[in-house]
Design an enzyme around this catalytic site. Structure first.
Site, mmCIF file in Angstrom:
data_model
loop_
_atom_site.group_PDB
_atom_site.id
_atom_site.type_symbol
_atom_site.label_atom_id
_atom_site.label_comp_id
_atom_site.label_asym_id
_atom_site.label_seq_id
_atom_site.Cartn_x
_atom_site.Cartn_y
_atom_site.Cartn_z
ATOM 1 N N ASP A 156 0.871 -1.159 0.000
ATOM 2 C CA ASP A 156 0.000 0.000 0.000
ATOM 3 C C ASP A 156 0.921 1.226 0.000
ATOM 4 O O ASP A 156 2.129 1.099 0.245
ATOM 5 C CB ASP A 156 -0.901 -0.026 1.236
ATOM 6 C CG ASP A 156 -1.833 1.159 1.319
ATOM 7 O OD1 ASP A 156 -2.325 1.602 0.267
ATOM 8 O OD2 ASP A 156 -2.052 1.666 2.440
ATOM 9 N N ASP A 164 -0.135 5.120 1.025
ATOM 10 C CA ASP A 164 -0.339 6.075 2.116
ATOM 11 C C ASP A 164 -0.300 5.360 3.460
ATOM 12 O O ASP A 164 -1.031 4.394 3.686
ATOM 13 C CB ASP A 164 -1.676 6.793 1.935
ATOM 14 C CG ASP A 164 -1.674 7.688 0.705
ATOM 15 O OD1 ASP A 164 -0.820 8.589 0.632
ATOM 16 O OD2 ASP A 164 -2.521 7.483 -0.183
#
Length: 211
Positions: free
Chosen positions: A9, A11
């Site tokens: 991922d 953020d």
């Protein structure tokens, strides 16, 4: 368990962007008469338009996504890499890896460039799938593009929605406690407090050489 690739991922995992996103969402929600605190909890790991649908079904999610993208664009320079991200990705240069994010392509790629972070060949954004996190489609797509089974992918995620998506896709998941407490990441197969700990787990799974 055989692990062949790593899916990150962005953020909260590779980019420290929580404060920037919080300011954007606070500004947006206050302008529309919504509770910023309640809305903030709906944002993690999800496409902005999906959050808008849940929080304010009377608004056009496409239009509001454009507004939110504009608010984020004003603060691009405030987004920094998470400690250890550059070194970890450099070490992974000879291993299959990808990013799988609900974020905006232009925003993510400009921040990676500004931070000096390498972009992998395989990048999956929220706009690449019909059903984004917590649906498993994004992780299944990344695994397919890498040419490996989802069950052979190790996912690094910080948000419950992302972890749910990765588990549903059949991946093994490391939950990093950068934005959520460990008890909120119970679906993850293991947890790490930092990218240093993630690196140690990648060594354990043979994706990085011991130094």
């Amino acid at each position: 368990m055989t692990i062949s690739a790593v899916l990150f991922d962005v953020d909260g995992v590779l980019l420290d962007s929580a404060a920037v996103h919080r300011r954007a969402w606070n500004s947006w929600s206050l302008a529309r008469g919504l509770d910023p605190e309640k809305l903030w909890q709906l944002t993690f790991g999800r496409r902005p338009e999906d959050t808008v649908k849940d929080a304010a079904g009377h608004l056009d999610p496409v239009v509001e996504r454009q507004v939110l993208d504009g608010l984020l664009a004003q603060e691009r320079d405030s987004v920094l890499p998470v400690d250890g991200a550059a070194d970890l990705l450099k070490e992974l240069s000879d291993s299959p890896w990808a990013i799988v994010t609900s974020g905006d392509r232009a925003f993510v790629e400009s921040r990676f460039a500004a931070a000096g972070l390498p972009l992998p060949a395989v990048r999956v954004y929220g706009s690449d799938v019909e059903h984004a996190k917590p649906a498993p489609d994004c992780f299944a797509l990344a695994a397919s593009r890498l040419g490996v089974a989802a069950s052979a992918c190790l996912v690094v995620e910080d948000a419950p929605a992302g972890i749910s998506a990765a588990v549903a896709a059949g991946c093994t998941v490391i939950g990093v406690t950068t934005t959520h407490q460990e008890e909120s990441l119970r679906q993850a197969h293991m947890c790490a407090a930092s990218l240093t700990e993630v690196r140690n787990l990648l060594i354990t799974h043979g994706l990085l050489a011991r130094t």
